[in-house]
Design a protein around this motif. Structure first.
Motif, PDB file in Angstrom:
ATOM      1  N   SER A 106       0.882  -0.989  -0.203  1.00  0.00           N
ATOM      2  CA  SER A 106       0.149  -0.314  -0.156  1.00  0.00           C
ATOM      3  C   SER A 106       0.867   1.798  -0.039  1.00  0.00           C
TER       4      SER A 106
ATOM      5  N   LEU B 243       1.660   5.690  -1.131  1.00  0.00           N
ATOM      6  CA  LEU B 243       0.747   7.104  -1.430  1.00  0.00           C
ATOM      7  C   LEU B 243       1.374   7.575  -3.029  1.00  0.00           C
TER       8      LEU B 243
ATOM      9  N   GLU C 214      -4.649   6.587  -2.659  1.00  0.00           N
ATOM     10  CA  GLU C 214      -4.690   5.174  -2.250  1.00  0.00           C
ATOM     11  C   GLU C 214      -4.082   3.952  -3.764  1.00  0.00           C
TER      12      GLU C 214
END
Length: 676
Positions: A152, A154, A164
């Motif tokens: 995950s 940014l 995301e």
């Protein structure tokens, strides 16, 4: 990928400042630290660049992952603070720039990543999640088989909007391997030693690999279909079969039929097939094994077992076959004519063992048996004919990999157009409007006499034909190869058969036509004009019926031409009275007169008996002549007596545990002495 945090499935990367041996701070996120610290980190990076290059393999973690179907060497560099991705295949390296730009790097640079550098900065990650597959519906999310890692991170959607982004990295050598296999065993296939081979060779390998095997022996022809009806696909990672081509066809038919039932797909109205939810594994122990040979390049038992254990999957086209009774079955290769006759004699010569194939072929090639068959074939030609293309299908075939994934959608549109075709509607003769409708139809029709008709979705390799019955058929190109062998001399047909054993193209003859098609409708042209004696015919009865019909026509003409109304009414009254009298006579039974009955003489009885014998002989002769004019279908070495069949290919709906045939395979010529 190795990681020090093994207790919790959720990991976070620390962005704090650490001190090295010299006391100089090292930063993971430049955006969270003041500028003096950044300058010190830059100086440290320049001083230690040589040390990082020398200790690259010791300080970094490496692993192999699959990302969006492509294999990558993934390297976690703690010193550089990034995750690097290197494609493993040559084709992947060529597409690395395009693929990484769209998959691993965003179109816009992230908050902490430079657009000129490859890889993902650790500072852009806010978590790593271990994805697991739950064994049951009530199991926890942190238990079950591990499938891979989910990163995950940014990213910037634009200058002011953040978003995301997740990246799923699947481990190819661990997470795709099956853990539970359903195996159907045919103990009487081949040399009839299936049980001993399973106990001594197959089962120990599965046990060493930690794979659970649920084995069932096939006891009758409908056993596999009945067992597949009650099978739970969620409990198994693979459906395997251990037998010959007949066993493969039974498991394929049951698996695909169950898949259509699960998805609610009715192929009888022309819908596209639903894909199988589980792959099919093949362990060949039969005599020909043309399905396993075409997909693995060998009919070796251990090769089939290892392909299942390692989770090697090859997408394959499958053909649906619909009978006039609207019964759908499935298969790979189908043949009508000479191949059907060989299969018929093959069943008769079971007592000959391994020599029955030679005996059946010799019988089918005799002067009394070898003949052509009248057929009517309708087909829809494929868009990619590739005439003159002599490229065999091997591992990593570019034609199969480049086949369109929208073939099923195109087929659905074609079927809808055919159902709504206004040319099939009936118009009245008094219509005044003239509609200009297209006269083109996708169907093409051929009629003639053919010695053999073949439909191939796989090459059909075997020991007698190492390169296949149709050498240039591809496994997953979304087309069928329609091979029409026209009527020719026996010596030319034998030359065609001999080329199956060598490297020459067996279809390179003027009397053979190869067409790539998507659908086929096959209709045999039944024999007519058989002359035989009608024993039910009676000359006396025929003359009596003829005279009676003449008298009836004369009476009707007299009634119609009579212009006197009174006479016509009286005639009707008389007929009514006669009907009433006849009804009264029917109600009152008449006394039956008994008298001497006629008894047949011995000569008449003998003549009648001989006539019955002659009649039976003529009926047998008629059936024999009709059988010569018709053949049976050979579908994956299974005999199908229904002649009017509809075929349709479905692109890549089944995955089989195989890797295809190696492009480095070497073939030796097979000389068959019985074809001399």
């Amino acid at each position: 990928m190795e990681n020090h945090h093994t207790k919790d499935p959720i990991y976070t990367f620390d962005a704090s400042v650490d001190d090295d041996d010299d006391g100089i701070p090292t930063l993971n996120d430049d955006s969270l630290n003041p500028s003096p610290v950044i300058e010190k980190a830059t100086i440290f990076e320049e001083k230690t660049r040589t040390r990082i290059a020398t200790d690259f393999s010791k300080e970094d973690a490496k692993a192999v992952f699959t990302i969006d179907g492509e294999g990558f060497d993934v390297i976690l560099s703690e010193n550089k603070g990034k995750i690097y991705f290197s494609p493993m295949s040559v084709s992947g390296r060529r597409k690395s720039a395009r693929k990484l730009s769209g998959l691993l790097r965003s179109r816009r640079p992230s908050m902490t990543e430079s657009s000129s550098d490859d890889g993902i900065a650790l500072s852009s990650l806010f978590g790593v999640h271990v994805k697991r597959r739950p064994t049951t519906s009530t199991s926890r999310s942190d238990t079950g088989l591990c499938q891979g890692l989910v990163l995950s991170m940014l990213e910037r959607k634009n200058e002011n909007v953040l978003r995301e982004k997740t990246l799923f990295m699947e481990h190819p050598s661990t997470f795709k391997r099956p853990r539970a296999v359903k195996l159907f065993l045919q103990p009487y296939a081949g040399a009839k030693n299936g049980r001993s081979l399973y106990q001594k060779n197959v089962l120990p390998l599965f046990q060493h690999a930690g794979i659970t095997v649920d084995m069932s022996e096939i006891v009758h022809n409908e056993y596999v279909k009945q067992a597949m009806t009650h099978l739970d696909f969620e409990e198994y990672d693979c459906i395997a079969c251990m037998g010959g081509d007949g066993t493969v066809n039974q498991v394929l038919d049951a698996l695909m039929s169950r898949s259509q039932k699960e998805k609610g797909v009715d192929l009888k109205v022309g819908n596209s097939a639903a894909a199988s939810p589980v792959p099919l594994g093949i362990i060949p122990i039969g005599r020909t094994n043309h399905v396993a040979f075409s997909l693995m390049g060998a009919n070796d038992i251990m090769t089939g077992v290892l392909h299942i254990m390692y989770g090697h999957f090859q997408p394959v086209d499958v053909c649906s076959i619909i009978t006039p009774e609207k019964i759908c079955r499935w298969g790979f290769n189908s043949q009508y004519g000479f191949a059907g006759q060989v299969l018929t004699y093959l069943h008769r010569y079971k007592a000959l063992g391994s020599k029955r194939v030679d005996a059946a072929t010799i019988k089918a090639l005799t002067k009394a048996k070898l003949r052509s068959y009248e057929c009517e074939i309708e087909y829809i030609p494929a868009d990619n004919q590739r005439k003159g293309d002599q490229t065999p299908c091997t591992t990593g075939c570019g034609i199969c990999m480049g086949a369109s994934k929208n073939d099923n959608i195109t087929d659905c549109i074609t079927d809808m157009v055919q159902e709504l075709d206004p040319l099939n509607q009936s118009f009245t003769s008094n219509t005044s409007s003239v509609i200009d409708l297209p006269q083109d139809t996708p169907w093409r029709t051929v009629k003639g006499k053919y010695m053999n008709v073949g439909l191939f979705t796989i090459p059909g390799r075997s020991e007698m034909s190492p390169q296949g019955l149709c050498k240039y058929t591809h496994l997953s190109d979304g087309t069928l190869d329609l091979v029409l062998v026209k009527e020719t001399e026996k010596k030319e047909f034998v030359r065609h058969l001999k080329r199956h054993g060598n490297s020459k193209n067996q279809n390179d003859f003027p009397f053979i036509e190869v067409i790539k098609v998507k659908e086929v409708r096959f209709r045999p042209r039944y024999p007519t004009g058989w002359n035989y004696n009608d024993h039910d015919f009676s000359e006396i009865k025929y003359q009596m019926e003829r005279e009676g019909s003449k008298a009836q026509n004369q009476e009707s003409m007299e009634v119609i031409n009579d212009l006197d109304r009174a006479n016509s009414i009286s005639t009707l009254d008389i007929s009514d009275d006669d009907d009433e009298n006849s009804d009264d006579e029917q109600k009152e039974p008449k006394p039956q007169m008994l008298g001497p009955q006629y008894r047949k003489t011995f000569t008449e009885i003998e003549v009648e008996r001989r006539r019955k014998i002659a009649r039976k002989k003529e009926e047998k002769m008629k059936a024999r002549e009709e059988s010569k004019m018709l053949s049976v279908w050979n579908i994956d070495n299974q005999q199908v007596k229904s002649l009017e069949l509809d075929f349709k290919v479905h692109h890549g709906v089944l995955a089989i545990c195989a890797c295809g045939v190696s492009p480095l395979s070497e073939y030796e010529d097979v000389r068959t002495s019985w074809l001399s």
